[in-house]
Design a protein around this motif. Structure first.
Motif, PDB file in Angstrom:
ATOM      1  N   VAL A 125       0.844  -1.197   0.000  1.00 54.69           N
ATOM      2  CA  VAL A 125       0.000   0.000   0.000  1.00 54.69           C
ATOM      3  C   VAL A 125       0.876   1.243   0.000  1.00 54.69           C
ATOM      4  N   ARG A 126       0.537   2.181  -0.850  1.00 56.14           N
ATOM      5  CA  ARG A 126       1.173   3.500  -0.810  1.00 56.14           C
ATOM      6  C   ARG A 126       0.422   4.367   0.200  1.00 56.14           C
ATOM      7  N   ARG A 127       1.089   4.822   1.256  1.00 51.06           N
ATOM      8  CA  ARG A 127       0.434   5.592   2.309  1.00 51.06           C
ATOM      9  C   ARG A 127       0.474   7.079   1.986  1.00 51.06           C
ATOM     10  N   ARG A 128      -0.676   7.717   2.072  1.00 54.22           N
ATOM     11  CA  ARG A 128      -0.706   9.159   1.848  1.00 54.22           C
ATOM     12  C   ARG A 128      -2.004   9.725   2.427  1.00 54.22           C
ATOM     13  N   GLY A 129      -1.983  11.003   2.728  1.00 51.94           N
ATOM     14  CA  GLY A 129      -3.195  11.693   3.124  1.00 51.94           C
ATOM     15  C   GLY A 129      -3.633  11.418   4.551  1.00 51.94           C
ATOM     16  N   GLN A 130      -4.838  11.908   4.864  1.00 53.65           N
ATOM     17  CA  GLN A 130      -5.384  11.821   6.220  1.00 53.65           C
ATOM     18  C   GLN A 130      -6.253  10.568   6.329  1.00 53.65           C
ATOM     19  N   ASP A 131      -5.626   9.416   6.449  1.00 56.31           N
ATOM     20  CA  ASP A 131      -6.410   8.193   6.554  1.00 56.31           C
ATOM     21  C   ASP A 131      -6.478   7.651   7.969  1.00 56.31           C
ATOM     22  N   ARG A 132      -5.875   8.359   8.916  1.00 57.14           N
ATOM     23  CA  ARG A 132      -5.931   7.941  10.319  1.00 57.14           C
ATOM     24  C   ARG A 132      -5.489   9.078  11.223  1.00 57.14           C
ATOM     25  N   THR A 133      -5.783   8.912  12.516  1.00 58.96           N
ATOM     26  CA  THR A 133      -5.438   9.922  13.511  1.00 58.96           C
ATOM     27  C   THR A 133      -4.875   9.224  14.737  1.00 58.96           C
ATOM     28  N   TRP A 134      -3.798   9.760  15.287  1.00 60.72           N
ATOM     29  CA  TRP A 134      -3.274   9.269  16.558  1.00 60.72           C
ATOM     30  C   TRP A 134      -3.464  10.341  17.624  1.00 60.72           C
ATOM     31  N   ALA A 135      -3.807   9.914  18.826  1.00 67.68           N
ATOM     32  CA  ALA A 135      -3.866  10.831  19.966  1.00 67.68           C
ATOM     33  C   ALA A 135      -3.000  10.244  21.071  1.00 67.68           C
ATOM     34  N   PHE A 136      -2.256  11.099  21.754  1.00 68.50           N
ATOM     35  CA  PHE A 136      -1.303  10.614  22.753  1.00 68.50           C
ATOM     36  C   PHE A 136      -0.988  11.753  23.706  1.00 68.50           C
ATOM     37  N   TRP A 137      -0.306  11.437  24.801  1.00 65.96           N
ATOM     38  CA  TRP A 137       0.123  12.479  25.725  1.00 65.96           C
ATOM     39  C   TRP A 137       1.625  12.396  25.916  1.00 65.96           C
TER      40      TRP A 137
END
Length: 418
Positions: free
Chosen positions: A43-55
């Motif tokens: 798979v070629r990864r690009r764009g806003q296909d996921r979100t991470w949240a962390f502290w």
């Protein structure tokens, strides 16, 4: 490259999601310039296909990539809503586009060879690893770093899933408090076996990710997720007529005390969930994944083997197994469990514990804030189960649910990670 001409490299990365992207950026950051590197991923990864949240603490490396961050978060139950000051930490949101862009730039500077195909088989003779690729190619590597989804080595004593659906909502007027995130809102209807909560990550006063999450053994139907999420939106008092759903996020993350061997053979090292980066009791992954990438890059820059430290201390994995068992057997309720943690400890201590970086003394304080008798019962049950595991052949791990195989923390639309 042809079928008769294998590609010889020093380092092969299998998979190209979050774990591999963070590693490429770390190799570039630490000045690793003298290695031949290949990425094998279909798979070629690009764009806003996921979100991470962390502290974590403010960070010169990640902060320029963030979509938002918050010094305050809210934890809500049926009886109260608690606002937590995270100082000196902050809760942060990182979307995938900037991460992929940085990884792509690192690829160019590192002169990486990318093979857009799946890796089929690995043969490790202790000196080099032969990777057979799905398009008929062969890669010979000194080391392989594998972040592809993998089942655990054997079945766990407890196996749950963190599964969720979120809506990116755009409002036609100021609606959200951009200075505060909702970390856990337990006012959602609780499932018969498991824990549910909602949360809100605002990017601005008109745009936010609103999500419904469950920790439980089974997934919901599409209609079930939509109904639960609509119910949470209504609980927040949001008027659907004034909102537009701009994006939808779904994901499934394993929560289990089953083992994920980080080094299955001498020159193959697993990263991400496959390498134990997912915290069993919460599904948090990002910070451990980031640490793994940094440790591997530092080791390679110094001429050492690219083997990161264990993602979490052994004592944390034991505490996670006990907590999972207590939740699974009904000894403690999820809302009560997390409410007591935040009520009886500084928020910064709880978050560092969930991140796997507390001291033993702090962990004693954490354990003392839980209900004693149910945790003693869970500890005894876990110990008995471990003895039984030693006395009988290992049970095979259950098949990974299709949704998990499609969406693990390094390859999911969103990873609510610590």
């Amino acid at each position: 490259m042809t079928d008769s001409a294998p590609l010889d490299v020093d380092l092969a990365l299998l998979g190209g999601g979050g774990a591999a992207s963070l590693l490429l950026a770390a190799l570039d950051r630490h000045g690793v310039r003298d290695l031949r590197i290949a990425v094998v991923d279909p798979v070629r990864r690009r764009g806003q296909d996921r979100t991470w949240a962390f502290w974590g603490h403010p960070d010169v490396d990640l902060d320029p990539l963030l979509s938002a961050s918050w010094q305050q978060v809210e934890v809500a139950t049926e009886t109260r809503r608690r606002v937590l000051d995270l100082t000196p930490l902050r809760y942060a949101m990182l979307r995938s586009g900037p991460v992929y862009d940085r990884a792509a730039e690192a690829e160019r500077r590192l002169d990486v060879t990318r093979i857009v195909a799946p890796a089929d088989t690995l043969t490790d003779d202790g000196t080099r690893v032969v990777v057979r690729v799905g398009d008929g190619q062969t890669v010979r590597a000194g080391w392989v770093l594998d972040s592809r989804p993998r089942p655990p080595a054997r079945a766990g004593r407890t196996t749950w899933l963190q599964h969720f659906r979120g809506w990116w909502l755009e409002a036609d007027r100021p609606t959200f408090d951009a200075a505060r995130a909702v970390l856990m809102d337990f006012r959602t209807p609780q499932p018969p076996r498991g824990v549910s909560f909602g949360y809100v990550l605002p990017v601005s006063d008109r745009y936010a990710l609103v999500e419904y999450t469950e920790f439980s053994p089974v997934l919901l139907s599409d209609a079930g997720y939509d109904a639960a999420l609509a119910g949470y939106r209504n609980l927040l008092g949001l008027d659907p007529a004034r909102l537009r759903v701009r994006e939808v996020e779904n994901g499934v993350i394993p929560m289990t005390d089953a083992p994920f061997p980080p080094r299955p053979s001498p020159r193959v090292v697993r990263l991400g969930t496959a390498g134990g980066a997912t915290r069993p009791s919460t599904g948090f992954t990002f910070s451990a994944m980031y640490r793994q990438a940094d440790q591997v890059a530092r080791a390679l820059a110094a001429g050492r083997a690219p083997v990161p430290a264990a993602a979490y201390p052994r004592r944390h994995r034991w505490m996670d197994a006990v907590a999972l068992r207590a939740l699974d057997r009904g000894g403690v309720g999820g809302p009560e469990f997390f409410d007591r943690l935040f009520d009886r400890n500084p928020a910064e201590r709880v978050l560092r514990f969930l991140d796997g970086v507390t001291t033993p003394a702090e962990e004693v304080a954490i354990m003392n804030s839980t209900r004693l008798l149910p945790m003693i019962a869970a500890t005894a049950g876990d110990a008995a189960h471990r003895v039984r595991d030693r006395l009988r052949p290992s049970r095979p791990a259950p098949a990974i649910p299709a949704a998990v195989a499609r969406a693990t923390p390094e390859d999911t639309v969103r990873d609510r990670s610590g």
